[in-house]
Enzyme design. Structure first.
Site, PDB file in Angstrom:
ATOM      1  N   ASN A  10       0.863  -1.176   0.000  1.00  0.00           N
ATOM      2  CA  ASN A  10       0.000   0.000   0.000  1.00  0.00           C
ATOM      3  C   ASN A  10       0.903   1.229   0.000  1.00  0.00           C
ATOM      4  O   ASN A  10       1.508   1.555   1.013  1.00  0.00           O
ATOM      5  CB  ASN A  10      -0.886  -0.043   1.257  1.00  0.00           C
ATOM      6  CG  ASN A  10      -1.719   1.213   1.428  1.00  0.00           C
ATOM      7  OD1 ASN A  10      -1.799   2.045   0.533  1.00  0.00           O
ATOM      8  ND2 ASN A  10      -2.338   1.347   2.600  1.00  0.00           N
ATOM      9  N   LYS A  12       0.107   4.285  -0.282  1.00  0.00           N
ATOM     10  CA  LYS A  12      -0.513   5.467   0.338  1.00  0.00           C
ATOM     11  C   LYS A  12      -0.255   6.710  -0.514  1.00  0.00           C
ATOM     12  O   LYS A  12      -0.193   6.608  -1.730  1.00  0.00           O
ATOM     13  CB  LYS A  12      -0.018   5.626   1.787  1.00  0.00           C
ATOM     14  CG  LYS A  12      -0.232   4.348   2.597  1.00  0.00           C
ATOM     15  CD  LYS A  12      -0.013   4.524   4.075  1.00  0.00           C
ATOM     16  CE  LYS A  12      -0.219   3.188   4.778  1.00  0.00           C
ATOM     17  NZ  LYS A  12      -0.069   3.273   6.212  1.00  0.00           N
ATOM     18  N   HIS A  96      -9.529   0.851   5.011  1.00  0.00           N
ATOM     19  CA  HIS A  96      -8.241   1.047   5.690  1.00  0.00           C
ATOM     20  C   HIS A  96      -8.460   1.960   6.905  1.00  0.00           C
ATOM     21  O   HIS A  96      -9.282   2.869   6.858  1.00  0.00           O
ATOM     22  CB  HIS A  96      -7.224   1.662   4.727  1.00  0.00           C
ATOM     23  CG  HIS A  96      -5.837   1.675   5.289  1.00  0.00           C
ATOM     24  ND1 HIS A  96      -5.422   2.627   6.174  1.00  0.00           N
ATOM     25  CD2 HIS A  96      -4.795   0.824   5.120  1.00  0.00           C
ATOM     26  CE1 HIS A  96      -4.169   2.367   6.520  1.00  0.00           C
ATOM     27  NE2 HIS A  96      -3.766   1.281   5.891  1.00  0.00           N
ATOM     28  N   GLU A  98      -6.873   4.356   7.998  1.00  0.00           N
ATOM     29  CA  GLU A  98      -6.716   5.797   7.716  1.00  0.00           C
ATOM     30  C   GLU A  98      -7.985   6.369   7.096  1.00  0.00           C
ATOM     31  O   GLU A  98      -8.326   7.533   7.311  1.00  0.00           O
ATOM     32  CB  GLU A  98      -5.485   6.021   6.823  1.00  0.00           C
ATOM     33  CG  GLU A  98      -4.196   5.827   7.613  1.00  0.00           C
ATOM     34  CD  GLU A  98      -3.011   5.307   6.820  1.00  0.00           C
ATOM     35  OE1 GLU A  98      -3.034   5.389   5.572  1.00  0.00           O
ATOM     36  OE2 GLU A  98      -2.054   4.809   7.452  1.00  0.00           O
ATOM     37  N   GLU A 166      -5.295  -5.199  10.655  1.00  0.00           N
ATOM     38  CA  GLU A 166      -4.272  -4.182  10.883  1.00  0.00           C
ATOM     39  C   GLU A 166      -4.554  -3.447  12.189  1.00  0.00           C
ATOM     40  O   GLU A 166      -5.363  -2.512  12.217  1.00  0.00           O
ATOM     41  CB  GLU A 166      -4.265  -3.165   9.740  1.00  0.00           C
ATOM     42  CG  GLU A 166      -3.999  -3.774   8.385  1.00  0.00           C
ATOM     43  CD  GLU A 166      -3.466  -2.729   7.406  1.00  0.00           C
ATOM     44  OE1 GLU A 166      -2.341  -2.906   6.935  1.00  0.00           O
ATOM     45  OE2 GLU A 166      -4.163  -1.730   7.154  1.00  0.00           O
ATOM     46  N   GLY A 172       2.493   2.145  10.800  1.00  0.00           N
ATOM     47  CA  GLY A 172       3.426   3.262  10.638  1.00  0.00           C
ATOM     48  C   GLY A 172       4.147   3.644  11.920  1.00  0.00           C
ATOM     49  O   GLY A 172       4.786   4.686  11.992  1.00  0.00           O
ATOM     50  N   SER A 212       3.463  -2.190  10.351  1.00  0.00           N
ATOM     51  CA  SER A 212       4.914  -2.233  10.562  1.00  0.00           C
ATOM     52  C   SER A 212       5.554  -3.566  10.175  1.00  0.00           C
ATOM     53  O   SER A 212       6.516  -4.001  10.822  1.00  0.00           O
ATOM     54  CB  SER A 212       5.263  -1.862  12.010  1.00  0.00           C
ATOM     55  OG  SER A 212       4.856  -0.522  12.282  1.00  0.00           O
TER      56      SER A 212
HETATM   57  P1  PGA Z   1       2.859   0.216   7.659  1.00  0.00           P
HETATM   58  O1  PGA Z   1       1.390   0.405   7.052  1.00  0.00           O
HETATM   59  O2  PGA Z   1       3.414  -1.056   7.082  1.00  0.00           O
HETATM   60  O3  PGA Z   1       3.625   1.417   7.218  1.00  0.00           O
HETATM   61  O4  PGA Z   1       2.699   0.134   9.142  1.00  0.00           O
HETATM   62  C1  PGA Z   1       0.534  -0.684   6.870  1.00  0.00           C
HETATM   63  C2  PGA Z   1      -0.775  -0.241   6.287  1.00  0.00           C
HETATM   64  O5  PGA Z   1      -1.236   0.858   6.640  1.00  0.00           O
HETATM   65  O6  PGA Z   1      -1.380  -0.932   5.467  1.00  0.00           O
END
Ligand code: PGA
Length: 250
Positions: A10, A12, A96, A98, A166, A172, A212
């Site tokens: 992803n 983003k 997601h 976010e 997740e 992140g 992560s």
């Molecule tokens: P990350 O993000 O690997 O940077 O923690 C994962 C995601 O948001 O799908």
């Protein structure tokens, strides 16, 4: 039950068209065809160019990062499932954290997006996960299974979905869930999928972990019985680290 490993990147809100194409080509060059489903999700503005530059790389599939619940109409700024198909996507990420956190997406909205994805011929990668506050209050399963119920209830194509667990506190932050803790939630997810789809179909659904995931923690996660791959954010922006994660899934 052998489930084919599934690794999705992803990207983003990162990468110009030029940088997206370069990254996609570097990944395509490094991935050995077969054994693992590899998916990348660039920003919308890069999808068309990435799709045409990956023409000779059918072993990498494209995903949108979001989709609107209607197929067309007066919805300024939105992108629909048929348009994502049109540009070469086979998958789309929905729900997601976010999107839930910053754009107010509710379980109901997420479900409408899942339906729109299937209607438009896309496979949704549907995300669920608890916040740190919810985890500390002992509400992890209540939240995650509630989100999963909204996605799964009376969904005819449930057996084709991809689920991504997740934990929001792991996204992140560099703070990855312990493999056993993630496995416990994955097992609960699969159990609940069995309630909706029957045990046989539930056993075939890929359930990814996200938050992560890096080259050095991937193997431990993938060795768990119900973790079938990963939805990778930060580490998918670098071809070498993303390829190392794919290798760990083999
Ligand atoms: P990350 O993000 O690997 O940077 O923690 C994962 C995601 O948001 O799908």
């Amino acid at each position: 039950m052998m489930r084919r490993p599934f690794i999705a990147g992803n990207w983003k809100l990162h990468n110009s068209v030029r940088d997206s194409v370069a990254l996609a080509l570097a990944i395509a060059e490094g991935v050995k065809p077969g054994e693992v489903d590899v998916v990348i999700a660039p920003v919308f503005t890069s999808l068309a160019m990435v799709a045409s530059s990956l023409n000779d790389a059918p072993h990498i599939a494209l995903a949108g990062q979001d989709v609107h619940w209607e197929d067309k109409g007066a919805f300024t700024g939105e992108v629909s499932a048929p348009l994502l198909r049109d540009v070469g996507c086979r998958y789309v990420i929905v729900g997601h954290s976010e999107r839930r956190q910053f754009f107010g997406e509710t379980n109901d909205v997420v479900r409408r997006k899942v339906d729109a994805a299937f209607r438009g011929g896309l496979t949704p990668i549907a995300c669920v996960g608890e916040t740190l506050e919810e985890r500390e209050a002992g509400k992890t399963l209540e939240v995650v299974l509630g989100q999963l119920d909204a996605i799964s209830k009376d969904l005819a194509q449930l057996d084709q979905i991809v689920i991504a667990y997740e934990p929001v506190w792991a996204i992140g932050t560099g703070r990855v869930a312990k493999p056993e803790d993630a496995q416990a939630v994955h097992a609960a997810i699969r159990e609940r999928l069995a309630v909706h789809a029957g045990a046989e179909k539930a056993a075939a659904i890929r359930v990814l972990y996200g938050g992560s995931v890096k080259a050095d923690n991937a193997k431990g996660l993938f060795s768990q019985a119900d973790i079938d791959g990963a939805l990778v954010g930060g580490a998918s922006l670098d071809a070498t680290s993303f390829l190392a994660i794919i290798e760990s899934a083999r």
